[in-house]
Design an enzyme around this catalytic site. Sequence first.
Site, PDB file in Angstrom:
ATOM      1  N   ASP A 178       2.247  -3.529  -3.055  1.00 53.90           N
ATOM      2  CA  ASP A 178       1.107  -4.201  -2.430  1.00 53.90           C
ATOM      3  C   ASP A 178       0.689  -3.544  -1.122  1.00 53.90           C
ATOM      4  OD1 ASP A 178       1.111  -6.136  -4.436  1.00 53.90           O
ATOM      5  OD2 ASP A 178       2.451  -7.452  -3.313  1.00 53.90           O
ATOM      6  N   PHE A 179      -0.576  -3.683  -0.793  1.00 60.32           N
ATOM      7  CA  PHE A 179      -1.163  -3.181   0.449  1.00 60.32           C
ATOM      8  C   PHE A 179      -0.365  -3.649   1.657  1.00 60.32           C
ATOM      9  CE2 PHE A 179      -4.489  -3.512   3.802  1.00 60.32           C
ATOM     10  CZ  PHE A 179      -4.962  -2.203   3.797  1.00 60.32           C
TER      11      PHE A 179
END
Length: 180
Positions: A45-46
């Site tokens: 994830d970012f």
Amino acid sequence: MVGVILLNKPYGVLSQFTDERQGEPRPTLADFVDAPGYYPAGRLDFDSEGLMVLTNDGRLQARIASPRYKLKKTYLVQVEGEPMDESLRMLRQGVRLKDGETLPATVERIADPMLWPRNPPIRVRKSIPDSWLCLSIQEGRNRQVRRMTAAVGHPTLRLVRWAVGDWTLDGLPPGVWRAA
């Protein structure tokens, strides 16, 4: 020849080489890795940090990324609160999420792993302590670790993937890669 690259993905970086979103461009793997023909084997994830494995071999990429091969992924997870034995037991047995029951996780409380500073730092609430877990899963559902810790009452504050199979982040600073 099969090649493997290990990257310590910083917080706030997309786990792909391009950003399709319109507007202000976000940092991508291309800002850190200049190795034509290599592609990420799975996503991170970012707002998560840590180990990303990249390879130039499609079969290896599929083996690493596919949940069907059940490759163990280990995370260092800073959570809100101090999980009691019951919360850890729930994680070890599998947690019911909206998309079904997870496989059992391996989890233990750990001391602060003294990682690099995160930019921006996590939110801190003076009235609520935080603690660290070492948690391993063999699936790879979207935001699975975050959803699991939230389901047992301990939202994730910081998530660092430490290992994928036998590959680890050991000695690899954020934004740096090395051949495996």
